[in-house]
Structure formats: structure tokens, C-alpha cells
Enzyme design. Structure first.
Site, mmCIF file in Angstrom:
data_model
loop_
_atom_site.group_PDB
_atom_site.id
_atom_site.type_symbol
_atom_site.label_atom_id
_atom_site.label_comp_id
_atom_site.label_asym_id
_atom_site.label_seq_id
_atom_site.Cartn_x
_atom_site.Cartn_y
_atom_site.Cartn_z
ATOM 1 N N GLU A 159 24.197 29.731 96.877
ATOM 2 C CA GLU A 159 25.059 29.061 95.895
ATOM 3 C C GLU A 159 24.386 28.831 94.544
ATOM 4 O O GLU A 159 24.353 27.722 94.031
ATOM 5 C CB GLU A 159 25.586 27.752 96.485
ATOM 6 N N ASN A 198 23.790 34.288 99.316
ATOM 7 C CA ASN A 198 24.955 33.707 99.979
ATOM 8 C C ASN A 198 25.671 32.753 99.027
ATOM 9 O O ASN A 198 25.029 31.985 98.314
ATOM 10 C CB ASN A 198 24.471 32.954 101.229
ATOM 11 N N HIS A 226 35.400 29.972 102.128
ATOM 12 C CA HIS A 226 35.979 28.635 102.240
ATOM 13 C C HIS A 226 37.385 28.717 101.645
ATOM 14 O O HIS A 226 37.548 28.752 100.426
ATOM 15 C CB HIS A 226 35.166 27.623 101.447
ATOM 16 N N GLU A 283 30.554 32.620 106.834
ATOM 17 C CA GLU A 283 31.145 31.368 107.267
ATOM 18 C C GLU A 283 32.644 31.561 107.091
ATOM 19 O O GLU A 283 33.082 32.228 106.166
ATOM 20 C CB GLU A 283 30.673 30.255 106.318
ATOM 21 N N ASP A 310 35.680 29.049 106.802
ATOM 22 C CA ASP A 310 36.120 27.660 106.789
ATOM 23 C C ASP A 310 37.553 27.636 106.263
ATOM 24 O O ASP A 310 37.777 27.765 105.073
ATOM 25 C CB ASP A 310 35.193 26.838 105.890
#
Length: 179
Positions: free
Chosen positions: A59, A100, A136, A166, A168
Site C-alpha cells: 500500500e 501489494n 476490497h 485478499e 474482502d
């Protein structure tokens, strides 16, 4: 490893979840470089042979495409990104190294900046194997599937492995009240 699954190390350089001694300290550039170097070497070397996939930098890009204001950016400069990947590679040359992030799955300023960042890292010979997209999303806010595909294709065209790291999905629920 049970079931032939691989463990992923997450993460080596991030702007959050840092100890107070680090965030409140007054360190020189060289001291911060030593701190980051020693942290990366300690983690990657300790788990060498067990963890061979690392989210090296997590990030580092804001939604508007600028680099995130972190202790690493302020104290070392933008080359902290190059250094983090190079140090992780030195600590374990067999590990696959990833950048990432979230919010850069589709097309837009953030994904354009991530693409440009990764392209520039590769052009400078920085050892990076892939990019992780965190996905996300919510039922109310998600990128167009064709934009996700186009982004993944352009990242893969750089020679990078592209992974969903991920998933989410936020689901909003409402309850009806019965009287």
C-alpha cells in the site's frame, strides 16, 4: 506444507502498524535505512525455506496516484521501494517478491500509478516477481470486470505474476422490523 499450500509473508514495508519507538523517533536517513534493512533481513532470513512468497511493499500508493506519505518515504525517499525489494532478494534469492495494494484492481489513477511504479522498478532492474491486488469491494462499489481484466493484462505484459491476495466483499444488510 500440508495440502501443498504455500505460505505468504505479509508484509515487510508498510505505512501502518509500526511501533511507537519508530514513529516517534528522530532518525536520520541512514538510521532508517538500517532499521528497514535489518527488519527485512531478519524476517526473510528467519522464514527462509518456509515462506518463499513475500509482499515486500504494501500500500505505497494513494488513491490519487501519489506515493503514500509514510515514515519510509519521508525519511528515506522514494528509493525505499527499490531498497526493500533488493534487500528481500538478498535475504532469500529464491523468494517470489510482490508489491501489494488495494483499490488498484480496475482502471484509474491509482492503478495507473501502480502500473507506472512497477514498470519503473523493472526498468531499474529491481527484483520483483508480481503484484497482489487485494480486491476490497462491496456490492455497492466495485470495479468493472473488463477494467480488472485490462489492468491484469497490462501488469502481466510487464512479465509480472498477478494475484488476488485478499477478497474482502462487504455486504450491506438491512433488517425489516415487524410490528
Amino acid at each position: 506444507m500440508a495440502h501443498a499450500m504455500q505460505e505468504r509473508g505479509h508484509n515487510l514495508a508498510w505505512y501502518l502498524a509500526l511501533p511507537a519507538w519508530l514513529t516517534t523517533g528522530k532518525f536520520t536517513r541512514n538510521e532508517l535505512m538500517t532499521i528497514l534493512h535489518d527488519h527485512i533481513f531478519a524476517e526473510v532470513a528467519h522464514y527462509r525455506g518456509q515462506v518463499n512468497i513475500w509482499d515486500v511493499v504494501n500500500e505505497a500508493v494513494n488513491d490519487d496516484g501519489s506515493l503514500r506519505n509514510s515514515i519510509w518515504l519521508r525519511g528515506i525517499g522514494p528509493d525505499y521501494l527499490d531498497l526493500a525489494f533488493r534487500w528481500a532478494h538478498e535475504a532469500n534469492p529464491q523468494a517470489r517478491l510482490f508489491y501489494n495494494d488495494y483499490g488498484g484492481e480496475g482502471l484509474g489513477p491509482k492503478s495507473d500509478a501502480i502500473y507506472a511504479l512497477l514498470k519503473s522498478l523493472l526498468q531499474r532492474g529491481v527484483p520483483i516477481n508480481g503484484v497482489g491486488l487485494q480486491m476490497h469491494i462491496s456490492l455497492d462499489s466495485y470495479p468493472k470486470p473488463q477494467d480488472v481484466l485490462a489492468n491484469m493484462q497490462r501488469l502481466a505484459a510487464l512479465g509480472l505474476e498477478v494475484q488476488i491476495t485478499e477478497m474482502d466483499v462487504k455486504i450491506r444488510t438491512t433488517r425489516a422490523r415487524c410490528k
